[in-house]
Every structure is written in structure tokens, then in C-alpha cells.
Write an enzyme that holds these catalytic residues in place. Structure first.
Site, PDB file in Angstrom:
ATOM      1  N   ASP A  56      -8.128  -2.710   1.585  1.00 34.51           N
ATOM      2  CA  ASP A  56      -9.039  -1.553   1.568  1.00 34.51           C
ATOM      3  C   ASP A  56      -9.611  -1.268   0.179  1.00 34.51           C
ATOM      4  O   ASP A  56     -10.513  -0.439   0.043  1.00 34.51           O
ATOM      5  CB  ASP A  56      -8.282  -0.279   2.011  1.00 34.51           C
ATOM      6  CG  ASP A  56      -8.142  -0.189   3.531  1.00 34.51           C
ATOM      7  OD1 ASP A  56      -8.866  -0.915   4.240  1.00 34.51           O
ATOM      8  OD2 ASP A  56      -7.312   0.618   3.994  1.00 34.51           O
ATOM      9  N   LYS A 116     -10.765   7.880   2.750  1.00 31.97           N
ATOM     10  CA  LYS A 116     -11.699   7.332   3.747  1.00 31.97           C
ATOM     11  C   LYS A 116     -11.190   7.609   5.162  1.00 31.97           C
ATOM     12  O   LYS A 116      -9.979   7.787   5.386  1.00 31.97           O
ATOM     13  CB  LYS A 116     -11.915   5.827   3.558  1.00 31.97           C
ATOM     14  CG  LYS A 116     -10.702   4.932   3.828  1.00 31.97           C
ATOM     15  CD  LYS A 116     -10.556   4.466   5.287  1.00 31.97           C
ATOM     16  CE  LYS A 116      -9.291   3.655   5.504  1.00 31.97           C
ATOM     17  NZ  LYS A 116      -8.546   3.810   6.675  1.00 31.97           N
TER      18      LYS A 116
HETATM   19  P1  ATP Z   1      -4.218   2.690   4.439  1.00 28.49           P
HETATM   20  O1  ATP Z   1      -5.167   3.648   5.101  1.00 28.49           O
HETATM   21  O2  ATP Z   1      -4.862   1.843   3.356  1.00 28.49           O
HETATM   22  O3  ATP Z   1      -3.339   1.932   5.394  1.00 28.49           O
HETATM   23  P2  ATP Z   1      -2.480   4.886   4.017  1.00 28.49           P
HETATM   24  O4  ATP Z   1      -3.392   6.047   3.768  1.00 28.49           O
HETATM   25  O5  ATP Z   1      -1.949   4.732   5.403  1.00 28.49           O
HETATM   26  O6  ATP Z   1      -3.210   3.574   3.567  1.00 28.49           O
HETATM   27  P3  ATP Z   1      -1.104   5.395   1.569  1.00 28.49           P
HETATM   28  O7  ATP Z   1      -1.347   6.865   1.369  1.00 28.49           O
HETATM   29  O8  ATP Z   1      -1.868   4.457   0.736  1.00 28.49           O
HETATM   30  O9  ATP Z   1      -1.257   4.990   3.100  1.00 28.49           O
HETATM   31  O10 ATP Z   1       0.479   5.181   1.406  1.00 28.49           O
HETATM   32  C1  ATP Z   1       1.159   4.082   1.919  1.00 28.49           C
HETATM   33  C2  ATP Z   1       2.398   3.852   1.070  1.00 28.49           C
HETATM   34  O11 ATP Z   1       1.988   3.309  -0.173  1.00 28.49           O
HETATM   35  C3  ATP Z   1       3.165   5.130   0.740  1.00 28.49           C
HETATM   36  O12 ATP Z   1       4.257   5.284   1.588  1.00 28.49           O
HETATM   37  C4  ATP Z   1       3.610   4.951  -0.711  1.00 28.49           C
HETATM   38  O13 ATP Z   1       4.977   4.663  -0.795  1.00 28.49           O
HETATM   39  C5  ATP Z   1       2.843   3.745  -1.227  1.00 28.49           C
HETATM   40  N1  ATP Z   1       1.978   4.029  -2.418  1.00 28.49           N
HETATM   41  C6  ATP Z   1       1.885   3.270  -3.503  1.00 28.49           C
HETATM   42  N2  ATP Z   1       1.003   3.788  -4.382  1.00 28.49           N
HETATM   43  C7  ATP Z   1       0.526   4.913  -3.845  1.00 28.49           C
HETATM   44  C8  ATP Z   1      -0.414   5.886  -4.278  1.00 28.49           C
HETATM   45  N3  ATP Z   1      -1.023   5.814  -5.479  1.00 28.49           N
HETATM   46  N4  ATP Z   1      -0.699   6.899  -3.435  1.00 28.49           N
HETATM   47  C9  ATP Z   1      -0.086   6.975  -2.224  1.00 28.49           C
HETATM   48  N5  ATP Z   1       0.823   6.099  -1.776  1.00 28.49           N
HETATM   49  C10 ATP Z   1       1.136   5.060  -2.570  1.00 28.49           C
END
Ligand code: ATP
Length: 283
Positions: free
Chosen positions: A136, A11
Site C-alpha cells: 500500500d 485511505k
Molecule cells: P492496511 O490497510 O495497509 O492493511 P491496516 O490499517 O490494517 O493496514 P495498520 O494500522 O498499518 O493496519 O497496522 C497494522 C500493524 O502494523 C499494527 O498492528 C502495528 O503493530 C504495525 N505497525 C507498524 N508500524 C505502524 C505504524 N506506524 N502505525 C500503525 N501500525 C504500525
């Protein structure tokens, strides 16, 4: 043994406003969420016992801290199911980028287990369970274009804003979501998203006005400290983007383009200096 494959879409936030800091420490948000065709693919396979996890990515944890494990554990406990599963995450979404990569994987596992274990949960019930995993996750279950309020869980589905060209650029710098929120000075934000106006532009499907009005108040923290982010935004605009914004708490920057040729040129150019650059579109 049964096996199921689920798409887990990334997203972006077309706008992100922080209305206030709540007594409980959470923030009251107002965001317009948009799914992208960029996606992870989650394969869930039945096993006799236990939980195992594999991925093509070396950057995500493969232990119980992975959000897909949390999704499995919460469903298994709630419905008293002691069957095992194996999950494979084909990771295509940049990690820790503000694109909800972990949340969307968890949402896909909730949907997948609902089908695999014939739980007959409706979307609302799945979203309630999802909220226990992360703010989210309910949106990732709903998908499409949506207005999100509260901590992100009060959702209203909006007219589709699909098929718009999106360029994603992630410089790979580490930005902690907690740090961004803790350093946000709500009294000093002069330029807030006009959410009501944005909702009208989305209703009319006006790409140019949506792109021009896009705002994310979290940029007030991240851009000051990471000038590379404004450089990426400037480059996107110089190459013909209708608008460019940081998604979530960053560091991913996206641009909305009208002309695919402009977008390809911009992609090639950014690839010289930026770690991850991807072209995708809204769904
Ligand atoms: P948001 O936009 O919801 O804040 P994000 O895109 O910034 O999320 P993610 O890619 O979800 O961040 O990753 C954040 C942290 O979550 C990563 O550093 C990782 O260690 C952990 N994590 C746990 N499960 C997952 C997964 N299935 N995919 C990616 N990261 C994960």
C-alpha cells in the site's frame, strides 16, 4: 538541527476485488483507493546519530518493527547516509483497521527524508522504494483517488473524488489480513465490484452511484464471522448513508453521507456501542 512535519493520510477502498491467487502466493487485486482528511502527523528531526521514535499512541510498536523505521533504514542504506533522526508519530488513524495507517506513516517518512536529505527522488522513484516496505505504500505516496492493480502497486491516478462526507466506525475487533485472504473462496463470490462502471461514476463525480456500487469481496469472509460489521453497515444506511462498506480487510466500516446532519446523528448513535467512530471527508 532541521525539522520537518508531514501529513500521513488514511485511505479507504471504494471497491476491492480479488481477481486470482498467484503462483507466488500473493493475490491479484483490483481496487479503487481514496484518501481521507483523517491523518497522522509525522515529525522528523535531524539528530547526530541513531534512530529514536516516539508517539502519542500506546498501541503501535516503537521498535524496528514500526514501518517508519523500515522507511528510514531503507533510505539510509540505499544512499549511504549515516545521520541520525528522531521521529514523532501523532497517531490519529485507528490501528490495524484497513485504513493503511502504518503504510501511510512509512510513505510520509520517505517523502520527508527525500526533502530533509535533499535526495531529489521523483514520485516514481519514491514509490519503487515504498513497494519494498509494503504493497500500500506506493499508493500512499501518490495519494488522492486511484485505481490499484497487481498487489496494489500498479497505479492509475483518477479524477478527484474529494469533499465527500465519510463516517468511519471501527469496532476494535481483531481481524488478521492473512486469515481473511486464506479463507477467501474465490469460486464462490457471486457479487463482484463492477470496477469499469465505478471508474465511470468517479469520472463523472457521481457520489450516489459510486456509493451504491461500492463492493469489497473480503466482506464475504469477515461479515460471516463478525455480524457486528453488517449491523454497523445497516445502521449507517438507516441513518441516510448513500452506501456503506468495509475498508481493506477490515474491520473498519465507512459510510458516504450526503447530509452532514444525518451523519452527525449516525455518529452519535454508533458511539453508544462502537469503540471508534469518526467523521471525516475524502481529499
Ligand atoms: P492496511 O490497510 O495497509 O492493511 P491496516 O490499517 O490494517 O493496514 P495498520 O494500522 O498499518 O493496519 O497496522 C497494522 C500493524 O502494523 C499494527 O498492528 C502495528 O503493530 C504495525 N505497525 C507498524 N508500524 C505502524 C505504524 N506506524 N502505525 C500503525 N501500525 C504500525
Amino acid at each position: 538541527m532541521k525539522k520537518i512535519k508531514i501529513d500521513a493520510h488514511a485511505k479507504i477502498n471504494l471497491s476491492l476485488d480479488v481477481l486470482k491467487r498467484r503462483e507466488d502466493g500473493y493475490h491479484e487485486l483490483e481496487m479503487i483507493m481514496q484518501q481521507l482528511s483523517l491523518k497522522d502527523i509525522i515529525t522528523i528531526e535531524e539528530r547526530d546519530l541513531g534512530f529514536t521514535l516516539e508517539s502519542n499512541s500506546r498501541e503501535i510498536p516503537l521498535d524496528t518493527s514500526n514501518l517508519v523505521y523500515k522507511a528510514y533504514a531503507i533510505i539510509a542504506k540505499r544512499f549511504n547516509i549515516n545521520k541520525g533522526i528522531h521521529i514523532y508519530i501523532e497517531k490519529n488513524i485507528p490501528i490495524a483497521g484497513g485504513l493503511a495507517g502504518g503504510s501511510t506513516d512509512a510513505a510520509a517518512v520517505l517523502k520527508g527524508l527525500n526533502t530533509l536529505w535533499k535526495l531529489n527522488l521523483n514520485e516514481e522513484q519514491l514509490m519503487d522504494i515504498g513497494l519494498k516496505i509494503g504493497a500500500d505504500v506506493p499508493y500512499c505516496i501518490m495519494g488522492g483517488t486511484a485505481l490499484a492493480k497487481g498487489v496494489g502497486e500498479k497505479l492509475t491516478k483518477l479524477n478527484s473524488f474529494s469533499d465527500r462526507l465519510i463516517l468511519i466506525a471501527n469496532p476494535g475487533i481483531n481481524i488478521s489480513t492473512a486469515y481473511v485472504y486464506n479463507n477467501l473462496n474465490l469460486d464462490k463470490i457471486a457479487d463482484r465490484p463492477q470496477t469499469q462502471a465505478m471508474l465511470k461514476h468517479i469520472e463523472y463525480g457521481d457520489t450516489e452511484l459510486v456509493a451504491k456500487e461500492m463492493k469489497n469481496v473480503l466482506e464475504t469472509v469477515t461479515i460471516k464471522e463478525n455480524p457486528v460489521l453488517s449491523k454497523i453497515k445497516d445502521q449507517m444506511i438507516m441513518h441516510g448513508a448513500l452506501g456503506s462498506l468495509m475498508s481493506g480487510s477490515g474491520p473498519t466500516i465507512f459510510g458516504i453521507f450526503k447530509d452532514p446532519v444525518d451523519m452527525t446523528k449516525c455518529e452519535k448513535n454508533l458511539k453508544h456501542s462502537i469503540k471508534t467512530v469518526l467523521s471525516t471527508k475524502t481529499v
